[in-house]
Design an enzyme around this catalytic site. Structure first.
Site, mmCIF file in Angstrom:
data_model
loop_
_atom_site.group_PDB
_atom_site.id
_atom_site.type_symbol
_atom_site.label_atom_id
_atom_site.label_comp_id
_atom_site.label_asym_id
_atom_site.label_seq_id
_atom_site.Cartn_x
_atom_site.Cartn_y
_atom_site.Cartn_z
ATOM 1 N N GLY A 110 -8.639 -6.155 1.075
ATOM 2 C CA GLY A 110 -7.797 -6.096 2.253
ATOM 3 C C GLY A 110 -8.213 -4.983 3.188
ATOM 4 N N THR B 13 -0.247 0.058 6.560
ATOM 5 C CA THR B 13 0.296 -0.734 5.460
ATOM 6 C C THR B 13 0.792 -2.058 6.021
ATOM 7 O OG1 THR B 13 2.130 -0.879 3.873
ATOM 8 C CG2 THR B 13 2.453 0.570 5.752
ATOM 9 N N GLY B 14 0.787 -3.102 5.200
ATOM 10 C CA GLY B 14 1.244 -4.400 5.666
ATOM 11 C C GLY B 14 0.291 -5.503 5.256
ATOM 12 N N THR C 119 0.778 -1.228 0.000
ATOM 13 C CA THR C 119 0.000 0.000 0.000
ATOM 14 C C THR C 119 0.819 1.293 0.000
ATOM 15 O OG1 THR C 119 -1.430 -1.321 1.400
ATOM 16 C CG2 THR C 119 -1.896 1.011 1.332
#
Length: 309
Positions: free
Chosen positions: A199, A220-221, A169
């Site tokens: 997601g 993010t991740g 992202t």
């Protein structure tokens, strides 16, 4: 009040071949977003402008750098949120849109809804005059080669994520001169993801959250892990309990890793202009502009400073 604009280009195992491009990209986005912040005074305008820059740079997994799903197609997610009003807009599984963050803002400002998905989101984009582009324009040779490798070895998304090979992202947070905060996040998802997979990015409280009473976060991740712990809102919860942005970010990331074995990163700003960029992955490209100074980093504990004057 000191204005702040902070961006990230994704938390993952960024290879050396993409390191320079990632740093250059987040620095460009932070600078352009801050210029917008100074000219318009709007945190929402600033985060949209910054994320649009990142969506236009193919090194990132968003917009023009999006990865391919199991059918070899592009499905994009994005969110934007106004901390002053708690207004939010999000899109998921949209196709052929260069800048899904702008489509998300249109959902926020021009509908009574918060999220549109799939065909409905694309129909709304057409009504708003947002141009659609060929899939080929959004996919790099690297993304296509990576997809073919996944297909060849028939690897699952989970296994490949655990090797930290996936892209991720992009996002931005800002506080403007009036103390208003905003966030925006955009992604192309995970290579070889199931068709229709969504997601954390477009989900309020997971991929991002902004509240003038606390601050703003972009996450993010690993999306499934972030969704399980509601990462962005979890960071702000810890800030409500008196923690600084840095302490809150670290506490939330540690909890996610301990509770669901998930890794990721967050960028955080509070209404006073204090900020943090923290991650539990190998690397995360990030950049921040405050008081005419630019800060940036890629590796854990790394922070470089440049003057913009």
């Amino acid at each position: 009040m000191r204005a702040v604009l902070l961006v990230h280009g994704g938390a993952w195992a960024i290879p050396d071949i993409l390191a320079d491009g990632s740093i250059d990209g987040v620095k460009k986005a932070a600078k352009e977003g801050f210029i917008k912040l100074e000219k318009s005074g709007s945190a929402v305008d600033a985060v949209e402008a910054a994320v649009r820059i990142l969506e236009d740079i193919p090194v990132f997994d968003a917009g023009h750098g999006a990865v391919l799903n199991a059918d070899g197609d592009v499905e994009l997610d994005a969110i934007i949120m106004n901390g002053k009003t708690l207004a939010a807009g999000a899109v998921s599984c949209v196709k052929n849109i260069s800048n899904p963050v702008t489509l998300a803002r249109s959902v926020m400002e021009k509908t009574d809804h918060v999220m549109l998905t799939g065909t409905g989101a694309n129909k709304f984009a057409e009504k708003q005059g947002i141009p659609q582009v060929p899939t080929e324009e959004l996919v790099t040779q690297h993304a296509r080669a990576e997809w073919k490798m996944y297909q060849k070895y028939n690897e699952s998304v989970t296994n490949l994520f655990n090797t930290q090979m996936v892209h991720d992202t992009v996002g931005a947070v800002a506080v403007d001169y009036d103390g208003n905060v905003a966030c925006a996040t955009s992604t192309g998802g995970i290579t070889n993801k199931m068709v229709g997979r969504v997601g954390d990015t477009p989900v309020i409280g997971s991929g991002g959250y902004a509240d003038n009473n606390i601050g703003a976060v972009s996450a993010t991740g690993h999306g499934e892990s972030i969704l399980k712990v509601n990462l962005s809102r979890l960071v702000l919860f810890h800030m409500e309990q008196g923690k600084s942005p840095l302490e809150a970010a670290n506490t939330a990331l540690c909890y996610m890793e301990d509770r669901v074995t998930g890794r990721g990163g967050v960028i955080v700003v509070n209404t006073e202009g204090d900020w943090a960029a923290q991650f539990s992955t190998n690397r995360m490209a990030w950049a921040c502009v405050k008081s005419r100074n630019l800060f940036c980093g890629l590796n854990p504990g790394e922070c470089f400073k440049e003057s913009l004057i």
